[in-house]
Design a protein around this motif. Structure first.
Motif, PDB file in Angstrom:
ATOM      1  N   TYR A  93       0.861  -1.178   0.000  1.00 21.84           N
ATOM      2  CA  TYR A  93       0.000   0.000   0.000  1.00 21.84           C
ATOM      3  C   TYR A  93       0.901   1.233   0.000  1.00 21.84           C
ATOM      4  CZ  TYR A  93      -3.540   3.383   1.233  1.00 21.84           C
ATOM      5  OH  TYR A  93      -4.376   4.470   1.230  1.00 21.84           O
ATOM      6  N   ILE A  94       0.871   1.973  -1.095  1.00 21.52           N
ATOM      7  CA  ILE A  94       1.709   3.161  -1.234  1.00 21.52           C
ATOM      8  C   ILE A  94       1.002   4.356  -0.597  1.00 21.52           C
ATOM      9  CG2 ILE A  94       2.672   4.807  -2.914  1.00 21.52           C
ATOM     10  CD1 ILE A  94       3.265   2.396  -4.716  1.00 21.52           C
ATOM     11  N   LEU A  95       1.757   5.150   0.145  1.00 18.39           N
ATOM     12  CA  LEU A  95       1.214   6.322   0.810  1.00 18.39           C
ATOM     13  C   LEU A  95       2.318   7.357   1.026  1.00 18.39           C
ATOM     14  CD1 LEU A  95       0.707   5.589   4.605  1.00 18.39           C
ATOM     15  CD2 LEU A  95       2.069   4.158   3.102  1.00 18.39           C
ATOM     16  N   ASN A  96       1.928   8.494   1.530  1.00 15.06           N
ATOM     17  CA  ASN A  96       2.871   9.559   1.880  1.00 15.06           C
ATOM     18  C   ASN A  96       3.668  10.079   0.688  1.00 15.06           C
ATOM     19  OD1 ASN A  96       1.991   9.251   4.504  1.00 15.06           O
ATOM     20  ND2 ASN A  96       3.738   8.016   5.125  1.00 15.06           N
ATOM     21  N   VAL A  97       3.071  10.064  -0.491  1.00  8.61           N
ATOM     22  CA  VAL A  97       3.750  10.627  -1.658  1.00  8.61           C
ATOM     23  C   VAL A  97       3.617  12.147  -1.571  1.00  8.61           C
ATOM     24  CG1 VAL A  97       3.856  10.706  -4.177  1.00  8.61           C
ATOM     25  CG2 VAL A  97       3.219   8.561  -3.019  1.00  8.61           C
ATOM     26  N   TYR A  98       4.751  12.808  -1.423  1.00  9.95           N
ATOM     27  CA  TYR A  98       4.731  14.259  -1.243  1.00  9.95           C
ATOM     28  C   TYR A  98       5.959  14.893  -1.872  1.00  9.95           C
ATOM     29  CZ  TYR A  98       4.388  18.877   0.820  1.00  9.95           C
ATOM     30  OH  TYR A  98       4.288  20.229   0.993  1.00  9.95           O
ATOM     31  N   VAL A  99       5.719  15.999  -2.566  1.00 11.96           N
ATOM     32  CA  VAL A  99       6.783  16.791  -3.175  1.00 11.96           C
ATOM     33  C   VAL A  99       6.571  18.237  -2.738  1.00 11.96           C
ATOM     34  CG1 VAL A  99       7.863  17.526  -5.351  1.00 11.96           C
ATOM     35  CG2 VAL A  99       6.844  15.234  -5.179  1.00 11.96           C
ATOM     36  N   VAL A 100       7.616  18.888  -2.241  1.00 12.07           N
ATOM     37  CA  VAL A 100       7.469  20.287  -1.839  1.00 12.07           C
ATOM     38  C   VAL A 100       7.123  21.113  -3.072  1.00 12.07           C
ATOM     39  CG1 VAL A 100       8.976  20.093   0.186  1.00 12.07           C
ATOM     40  CG2 VAL A 100       9.944  20.801  -2.002  1.00 12.07           C
ATOM     41  N   PRO A 101       6.292  22.142  -2.899  1.00  8.28           N
ATOM     42  CA  PRO A 101       5.787  22.901  -4.057  1.00  8.28           C
ATOM     43  C   PRO A 101       6.823  23.350  -5.089  1.00  8.28           C
ATOM     44  CG  PRO A 101       4.554  23.505  -2.116  1.00  8.28           C
ATOM     45  CD  PRO A 101       5.664  22.596  -1.650  1.00  8.28           C
ATOM     46  N   PRO A 102       7.999  23.854  -4.709  1.00  6.35           N
ATOM     47  CA  PRO A 102       8.924  24.319  -5.762  1.00  6.35           C
ATOM     48  C   PRO A 102       9.429  23.216  -6.698  1.00  6.35           C
ATOM     49  CG  PRO A 102       9.590  25.170  -3.607  1.00  6.35           C
ATOM     50  CD  PRO A 102       8.489  24.168  -3.374  1.00  6.35           C
ATOM     51  N   HIS A 103       9.276  21.948  -6.298  1.00  9.41           N
ATOM     52  CA  HIS A 103       9.788  20.840  -7.110  1.00  9.41           C
ATOM     53  C   HIS A 103       8.688  20.022  -7.784  1.00  9.41           C
ATOM     54  CE1 HIS A 103      13.916  21.539  -5.964  1.00  9.41           C
ATOM     55  NE2 HIS A 103      13.485  21.754  -4.734  1.00  9.41           N
ATOM     56  N   ARG A 104       7.461  20.499  -7.708  1.00 12.51           N
ATOM     57  CA  ARG A 104       6.354  19.797  -8.357  1.00 12.51           C
ATOM     58  C   ARG A 104       6.392  20.030  -9.864  1.00 12.51           C
ATOM     59  NH1 ARG A 104       1.756  21.238  -3.797  1.00 12.51           N
ATOM     60  NH2 ARG A 104       2.744  19.966  -2.181  1.00 12.51           N
ATOM     61  N   GLY A 105       5.791  19.095 -10.603  1.00 12.06           N
ATOM     62  CA  GLY A 105       5.701  19.230 -12.052  1.00 12.06           C
ATOM     63  C   GLY A 105       6.960  18.828 -12.789  1.00 12.06           C
ATOM     64  N   GLN A 106       7.899  18.163 -12.096  1.00  9.01           N
ATOM     65  CA  GLN A 106       9.148  17.733 -12.715  1.00  9.01           C
ATOM     66  C   GLN A 106       9.254  16.213 -12.821  1.00  9.01           C
ATOM     67  OE1 GLN A 106      12.607  19.672 -10.887  1.00  9.01           O
ATOM     68  NE2 GLN A 106      11.230  21.206 -10.040  1.00  9.01           N
ATOM     69  N   GLY A 107       8.166  15.504 -12.535  1.00  8.29           N
ATOM     70  CA  GLY A 107       8.188  14.051 -12.589  1.00  8.29           C
ATOM     71  C   GLY A 107       8.770  13.400 -11.348  1.00  8.29           C
ATOM     72  N   VAL A 108       8.926  14.168 -10.288  1.00  7.52           N
ATOM     73  CA  VAL A 108       9.529  13.658  -9.059  1.00  7.52           C
ATOM     74  C   VAL A 108       8.645  12.597  -8.403  1.00  7.52           C
ATOM     75  CG1 VAL A 108      10.246  14.314  -6.724  1.00  7.52           C
ATOM     76  CG2 VAL A 108      10.913  15.721  -8.682  1.00  7.52           C
ATOM     77  N   ALA A 109       7.356  12.860  -8.267  1.00 11.65           N
ATOM     78  CA  ALA A 109       6.452  11.889  -7.647  1.00 11.65           C
ATOM     79  C   ALA A 109       6.448  10.586  -8.447  1.00 11.65           C
ATOM     80  CB  ALA A 109       5.043  12.457  -7.535  1.00 11.65           C
TER      81      ALA A 109
END
Length: 158
Positions: A93-109
């Motif tokens: 069960y995958i959970l706690n996927v979080y990226v700080v706002p300045p690094h979102r939209g870069q395929g990090v998640a």
């Protein structure tokens, strides 16, 4: 999918429990959860994370850049009896996927979840589930996740 330049992916350690909990609190707040409820759950969740990271029932990955943790994701290893849908006795069960706002939209998640899925495959897990936020739903769908017929009942606290 390679990591962006300057980023390092590493396993989460028990010493990272506070960082993971801070990301978890931010994740729930970003999704619109009642702040008082987020605060009420935080201390108990932190203790659970410490225990899970120590005994192996929870694993996580963290993404760092410039010495700062900027993203993370985790997985709970759940034991179920084998069934026609999954002969393996462990599910993820995958959970706690979080990226700080300045690094979102870069395929990090996406990269974090791919790392967790690779660990699932290495452990022989046949079934992986998660609950997607509106923001994350498209990422999970592109990784092959599909909606199911799961039902939920929330009981009132005593």
């Amino acid at each position: 999918m390679p990591l962006p330049s300057g980023f390092t992916l590493r396993p989460a350690l028990p010493a990272d429990a506070e960082r993971i909990q801070a990301q978890r609190d931010a994740m729930f707040t970003d999704m619109g959860s009642d702040v008082a409820r987020v605060r009420a759950a935080s201390a108990a969740s932190l203790e659970w994370l410490r225990g899970g990271l120590t005994d192996g029932t929870y694993s996580g990955v963290l993404l760092e850049t410039g010495g700062d943790v900027v993203a993370g994701a985790g997985v709970i290893w759940q034991e179920f009896p084998p069934s026609p849908r999954s002969l393996a006795p462990v599910r993820a069960y995958i959970l706690n996927v979080y990226v700080v706002p300045p690094h979102r939209g870069q395929g990090v998640a996406r990269r974090l979840v791919q790392a967790l899925l690779a660990e699932c495959a290495a452990r022989g897990v046949e079934q992986v589930s998660l609950h997607a936020s509106d923001a994350g739903k498209r990422t999970y769908e592109t990784l092959g996740f599909v909606a199911t017929n799961e039902m939920r009942l929330t009981l009132e606290a005593p």
